[in-house]
Scaffold this motif. Structure first.
Motif, PDB file in Angstrom:
ATOM      1  N   GLU A 174      16.629  58.624  11.865  1.00  0.00           N
ATOM      2  CA  GLU A 174      16.974  57.352  12.479  1.00  0.00           C
ATOM      3  C   GLU A 174      18.141  57.554  13.442  1.00  0.00           C
ATOM      4  OE1 GLU A 174      15.724  54.493   8.679  1.00  0.00           O
ATOM      5  OE2 GLU A 174      17.773  54.469   9.457  1.00  0.00           O
ATOM      6  N   ASP A 175      18.248  56.670  14.418  1.00  0.00           N
ATOM      7  CA  ASP A 175      19.318  56.736  15.416  1.00  0.00           C
ATOM      8  C   ASP A 175      20.586  56.110  14.839  1.00  0.00           C
ATOM      9  OD1 ASP A 175      20.945  56.809  17.613  1.00  0.00           O
ATOM     10  OD2 ASP A 175      19.745  55.426  18.828  1.00  0.00           O
ATOM     11  N   TYR A 219      30.386  51.925  11.344  1.00  0.00           N
ATOM     12  CA  TYR A 219      28.965  51.684  11.171  1.00  0.00           C
ATOM     13  C   TYR A 219      28.750  50.503  10.226  1.00  0.00           C
ATOM     14  CZ  TYR A 219      28.456  56.333  13.239  1.00  0.00           C
ATOM     15  OH  TYR A 219      28.520  57.407  14.076  1.00  0.00           O
ATOM     16  N   HIS A 258      20.351  50.789   3.231  1.00  0.00           N
ATOM     17  CA  HIS A 258      21.005  52.013   3.709  1.00  0.00           C
ATOM     18  C   HIS A 258      22.294  52.293   2.939  1.00  0.00           C
ATOM     19  CE1 HIS A 258      18.253  51.472   7.156  1.00  0.00           C
ATOM     20  NE2 HIS A 258      18.382  52.773   7.303  1.00  0.00           N
ATOM     21  N   SER A 295      23.278  55.466  16.157  1.00  0.00           N
ATOM     22  CA  SER A 295      23.943  54.528  17.068  1.00  0.00           C
ATOM     23  C   SER A 295      23.486  53.090  16.840  1.00  0.00           C
ATOM     24  CB  SER A 295      23.687  54.928  18.522  1.00  0.00           C
ATOM     25  OG  SER A 295      22.313  54.821  18.850  1.00  0.00           O
ATOM     26  N   SER A 296      22.318  52.916  16.185  1.00  0.00           N
ATOM     27  CA  SER A 296      21.842  51.564  15.906  1.00  0.00           C
ATOM     28  C   SER A 296      22.723  50.863  14.868  1.00  0.00           C
ATOM     29  CB  SER A 296      20.389  51.593  15.414  1.00  0.00           C
ATOM     30  OG  SER A 296      20.293  52.274  14.169  1.00  0.00           O
ATOM     31  N   PHE A 297      23.514  51.646  14.119  1.00  0.00           N
ATOM     32  CA  PHE A 297      24.427  51.073  13.129  1.00  0.00           C
ATOM     33  C   PHE A 297      25.845  50.907  13.683  1.00  0.00           C
ATOM     34  CE2 PHE A 297      21.501  53.820  10.529  1.00  0.00           C
ATOM     35  CZ  PHE A 297      20.754  52.783   9.994  1.00  0.00           C
ATOM     36  N   THR A 348      34.990  53.588  16.426  1.00  0.00           N
ATOM     37  CA  THR A 348      33.622  53.304  16.005  1.00  0.00           C
ATOM     38  C   THR A 348      33.544  53.188  14.486  1.00  0.00           C
ATOM     39  OG1 THR A 348      32.727  54.555  17.877  1.00  0.00           O
ATOM     40  CG2 THR A 348      31.234  54.121  16.059  1.00  0.00           C
ATOM     41  N   ALA A 401      21.521  59.455   8.442  1.00  0.00           N
ATOM     42  CA  ALA A 401      20.644  59.018   9.531  1.00  0.00           C
ATOM     43  C   ALA A 401      19.811  60.180  10.057  1.00  0.00           C
ATOM     44  CB  ALA A 401      21.480  58.406  10.660  1.00  0.00           C
ATOM     45  N   ARG A 427      29.300  50.045  15.767  1.00  0.00           N
ATOM     46  CA  ARG A 427      30.010  48.892  16.327  1.00  0.00           C
ATOM     47  C   ARG A 427      31.413  49.341  16.705  1.00  0.00           C
ATOM     48  NH1 ARG A 427      31.560  43.583  12.842  1.00  0.00           N
ATOM     49  NH2 ARG A 427      33.044  45.057  11.975  1.00  0.00           N
ATOM     50  N   GLN A 450      26.223  59.652   9.309  1.00  0.00           N
ATOM     51  CA  GLN A 450      25.554  60.408  10.365  1.00  0.00           C
ATOM     52  C   GLN A 450      24.558  61.410   9.777  1.00  0.00           C
ATOM     53  OE1 GLN A 450      28.999  62.029  12.301  1.00  0.00           O
ATOM     54  NE2 GLN A 450      29.564  60.070  13.271  1.00  0.00           N
ATOM     55  N   ASP A 491      22.956  47.871   6.152  1.00  0.00           N
ATOM     56  CA  ASP A 491      22.359  46.856   5.292  1.00  0.00           C
ATOM     57  C   ASP A 491      22.353  47.386   3.853  1.00  0.00           C
ATOM     58  OD1 ASP A 491      20.286  48.732   5.138  1.00  0.00           O
ATOM     59  OD2 ASP A 491      19.062  47.689   6.618  1.00  0.00           O
TER      60      ASP A 491
END
Length: 222
Positions: A30-31, A50, A56, A33-35, A48, A25, A37, A22, A53
Motif C-alpha cells: 500500500e502507498d 500518519y 491498520h 503517503s495515503s496515510f 509528517t 505499508a 498528514r 512505513q 484506521d
C-alpha cells in the motif's frame, strides 16, 4: 488514530512508529503517503504523521508488546464510545417534526451560550492579566486560579483529549506541548532517587485552558 498518539500510548519514539508504519505499508503493498498528514511542531516546522484506521492500527500492533497493544486498544474503545454517544444524540432528520425540534433546541442552546459567554468574559480577562506576570503553573494552581473543582477540571482535560495518564501521572499529548501550552519538567526524587516527570501549564496554556474550561462549564449548564 495518529502515529503521534500511538507513540504516546506505547512509549515508543514517534520516528520509530512512523518507520513501523512505513514497513507495514510496504508489506501490504500500500502507498504509505495515503496515510500521511502534515502538522506544525513546536518550532512551527512542517512535520509528517500518519493517520490509521482501526484495521491498520490493529495490524501495526501485532508486532508490539501486550502492554502496548492494551494501551492502544483502550484508547480505541474510548474513541468508539464517544462516537456512539454522538450518533445516539443525533435527531431523525427524515422526520420533519424531529428536525424542527432539533433546530429550535440548537437555537436556544446558542442563545444561552452567548449569554453565558458574556458572563464569563470578565473572568477570562482576569486570567489573561494574571498570567502575563506568571510563569508555568501546576495542575492544582491552575484549578485554584480558575476556581475549578479539581476532579471536574481533571475530567475535562481527559474528556477533551488534552491530557492522559502515563504511569499514573497526568501527561499532556504531544501536540499540546508542540503548541506551547505545556512544559514537562523532569528530575529525580530526593527521597527515593526515582525519576519523575511533571507537566506544567505555560502562560499560553493557562490562557487557552481558561477558555476551554469556560466553554466546558457553559455546555454543562445548557
Amino acid at each position: 488514530m495518529s502515529s503521534r498518539e500511538i507513540a504516546e500510548l506505547t512509549g515508543k519514539r514517534h520516528p520509530d512508529v512512523k518507520r513501523d508504519i512505513q514497513a507495514m505499508a510496504k508489506d501490504l503493498k500500500e502507498d504509505v503517503s495515503s496515510f500521511a498528514r502534515i502538522y506544525l511542531d513546536g518550532m512551527n516546522r512542517q512535520q509528517t504523521e500518519y493517520l490509521l484506521d482501526r484495521e491498520h492500527t490493529d495490524c501495526l500492533l501485532t508486532g508490539y508488546s501486550a502492554l502496548m497493544r492494551l494501551a492502544v486498544i483502550k484508547r480505541w474503545r474510548e474513541l468508539e464510545e464517544g462516537s456512539a454517544r454522538v450518533i445516539a444524540t443525533l435527531p431523525d432528520f427524515s422526520n420533519p417534526a424531529a428536525a424542527a425540534r432539533a433546530w429550535a433546541e440548537q437555537f436556544e442552546l446558542q442563545q444561552a451560550a452567548s449569554q453565558a459567554l458574556a458572563i464569563a468574559a470578565p473572568k477570562v480577562a482576569f486570567v489573561d492579566q494574571y498570567v502575563e506576570a506568571a510563569g508555568s503553573m501546576g495542575f492544582r494552581q491552575v484549578a485554584k486560579l480558575l476556581n475549578a473543582n479539581e476532579r471536574q477540571f481533571r475530567q475535562m482535560l481527559l474528556d477533551k483529549g488534552v491530557m492522559y495518564y502515563l504511569a499514573g501521572v497526568l501527561t499532556p499529548y504531544s501536540h499540546h506541548q508542540d503548541a506551547g501550552r505545556f512544559e514537562v519538567k523532569t528530575g529525580t526524587s530526593a527521597s527515593n532517587g526515582h525519576a519523575f516527570n511533571q507537566a506544567r501549564f505555560t502562560s499560553k496554556g493557562v490562557q487557552w485552558v481558561a477558555g476551554l474550561w469556560a466553554d466546558y462549564q457553559i455546555r454543562a449548564v445548557v
